[in-house]
Design an enzyme around this catalytic site. Structure first.
Site, mmCIF file in Angstrom:
data_model
loop_
_atom_site.group_PDB
_atom_site.id
_atom_site.type_symbol
_atom_site.label_atom_id
_atom_site.label_comp_id
_atom_site.label_asym_id
_atom_site.label_seq_id
_atom_site.Cartn_x
_atom_site.Cartn_y
_atom_site.Cartn_z
ATOM 1 N N ARG A 88 0.819 -1.224 0.000
ATOM 2 C CA ARG A 88 0.000 0.000 0.000
ATOM 3 C C ARG A 88 0.851 1.273 0.000
ATOM 4 O O ARG A 88 0.397 2.322 -0.421
ATOM 5 C CB ARG A 88 -1.002 0.006 1.157
ATOM 6 C CG ARG A 88 -0.378 -0.160 2.496
ATOM 7 C CD ARG A 88 -1.406 -0.349 3.586
ATOM 8 N NE ARG A 88 -0.674 -0.647 4.814
ATOM 9 C CZ ARG A 88 -1.095 -0.465 6.017
ATOM 10 N NH1 ARG A 88 -2.312 0.019 6.208
ATOM 11 N NH2 ARG A 88 -0.357 -0.754 7.066
ATOM 12 N N HIS A 148 -3.756 -22.915 10.688
ATOM 13 C CA HIS A 148 -3.194 -21.662 11.209
ATOM 14 C C HIS A 148 -1.903 -21.914 12.019
ATOM 15 O O HIS A 148 -1.841 -21.630 13.213
ATOM 16 C CB HIS A 148 -4.231 -20.928 12.073
ATOM 17 C CG HIS A 148 -3.985 -19.443 12.155
ATOM 18 N ND1 HIS A 148 -4.985 -18.512 12.272
ATOM 19 C CD2 HIS A 148 -2.835 -18.718 12.139
ATOM 20 C CE1 HIS A 148 -4.480 -17.293 12.333
ATOM 21 N NE2 HIS A 148 -3.154 -17.397 12.248
ATOM 22 N N GLU A 169 -12.557 -19.302 10.649
ATOM 23 C CA GLU A 169 -11.883 -20.486 11.181
ATOM 24 C C GLU A 169 -12.213 -20.672 12.670
ATOM 25 O O GLU A 169 -12.488 -19.680 13.347
ATOM 26 C CB GLU A 169 -10.362 -20.374 10.981
ATOM 27 C CG GLU A 169 -9.706 -19.231 11.729
ATOM 28 C CD GLU A 169 -8.224 -19.059 11.374
ATOM 29 O OE1 GLU A 169 -7.877 -19.032 10.190
ATOM 30 O OE2 GLU A 169 -7.435 -18.959 12.342
ATOM 31 N N ARG A 200 -4.719 -13.497 6.526
ATOM 32 C CA ARG A 200 -5.973 -13.680 7.248
ATOM 33 C C ARG A 200 -6.998 -14.262 6.278
ATOM 34 O O ARG A 200 -7.012 -13.898 5.093
ATOM 35 C CB ARG A 200 -6.494 -12.347 7.792
ATOM 36 C CG ARG A 200 -5.812 -11.903 9.076
ATOM 37 C CD ARG A 200 -6.195 -12.797 10.260
ATOM 38 N NE ARG A 200 -5.573 -12.406 11.507
ATOM 39 C CZ ARG A 200 -4.429 -12.921 12.015
ATOM 40 N NH1 ARG A 200 -3.786 -13.866 11.351
ATOM 41 N NH2 ARG A 200 -3.949 -12.501 13.162
#
Ligand code: DGY
Length: 323
Positions: free
Chosen positions: A180, A289, A271, A242
């Protein structure tokens, strides 16, 4: 001096729990079951510090208290999109996270996933365990070479940079970056990386795309059907960021109709529940994860929370303050 009271919402590595118990009036969650919203709200009302992690949803209602006792939320983990930022700010609470100490291990898991999906390791393991392997043959489970290919990295923070380092210096990969903000030229130069302006510029060029951006509302479904369509039809998507960053319905379509080569996920939207359609995709590798799940990283994360607490209660600004 009275020790500040702290609530630890999940089990932490024993060495860190011992240190917390010696320095603070600590309450542990020995059952290791996630707290629900009313319990979390209760904790905000009772403890000086609450130490949550990614499994705890700290939505607006958790902060809806006239006079919370908690002054600091010491998050165990680098991502904090499970904490309602606006409510935390309104409440005047300090929020800290645990960057740096998990970057290498999370990049290792992203590499693991990239290699697994390219070399069809998940499919192969299932075949061996299920007794379906009939022996070596030239056409058996033929995958894709990784070395020398182009890797696109979306989000070039600490973990993205570690991923680039492994892929470029270990596997001779060509690195393309979307971030970004502008990445400093010397940082790009470390992996001979090229920065492009948009996700749309990146996707069509890459054989592998690895996500290392923030989660939360701003990046929800960043990878959607339209962007999946921009990927090469034999390219692979890797997500250790994520779950919400990918529109899982669109990904299931892309995997089912082979419009991309495959995907490898360590994180899931909602999740630990996994969308049943994803489960049916053979060209998908899934891990539960595990990004930071090494003894070294998990202890370092805990000690980093302790450092932040120590700073806060000594009247200093914690080094990892994010709110
Ligand atoms: C984090 O730190 O945000 C991870 O997802 C858990 O290690």
């Amino acid at each position: 001096m009275v020790k500040p009271s702290v609530l630890v919402t999940r089990r932490w590595p024993a060495a860190v729990e011992a240190q917390l118990a010696s320095q603070y009036n600590a309450t542990f969650n020995s059952a290791d079951v996630p707290l629900d919203a009313p319990d979390m709200r209760d904790a905000m009302a009772k403890f000086d510090a609450v130490l949550p992690t990614v499994t705890d949803k700290l939505s607006a209602d958790v902060f809806d208290l006239r006079k919370p006792q908690a002054k600091i939320i010491g998050n165990y983990g680098v991502g904090y999109s499970h904490i309602c930022e606006a409510s935390a700010r309104n409440s005047g609470m300090t929020v800290t996270n645990t960057p740096d100490v998990l970057s290498e291990c999370t990049a290792d898991i992203a590499m693991t996933l990239m290699l697994m999906v390219a070399r069809r390791a998940g499919e192969g393991e299932r075949e061996v365990r299920e007794g379906r392997w009939t022996g070596w043959r030239p056409t058996h489970l033929v995958g894709t070479k990784v070395s020398g290919k182009t890797l696109g990295i979306i989000g070039y923070g600490r973990i993205g940079q570690e991923m680039a380092r492994r892929a470029h210096h270990g596997f001779g990969m060509n690195i393309v970056v979307q971030n970004r903000s502008r990445v400093a030229p010397d940082v790009l130069a470390q992996c001979n990386a090229t920065q492009v302006d948009t996700v749309e510029d990146l996707l069509p060029q890459c054989d592998f795309v690895s996500l290392h951006c923030l989660g939360g509302a701003e990046n929800r479904h960043l990878i959607n059907a339209r962007r999946l369509d921009l990927m090469k039809e034999d390219a692979f998507l890797i997500n250790t960021a994520r779950g919400e960053v990918i529109d899982e319905w669109a990904l299931t379509q892309a995997l089912t109709f082979d419009t991309i080569g495959g995907a490898a996920l360590d994180v899931f939207d909602g999740e630990p529940r996994i969308a049943p359609d994803l489960m049916q995709c053979d060209n998908l590798v899934m891990l539960p994860h595990l990004g930071s799940a090494t003894r070294e990283a998990r202890e370092a994360m805990g000690f980093r929370v302790l450092d932040n607490l120590d700073d806060f209660f000594a009247g200093r600004d914690p080094r990892d303050r994010v709110i």
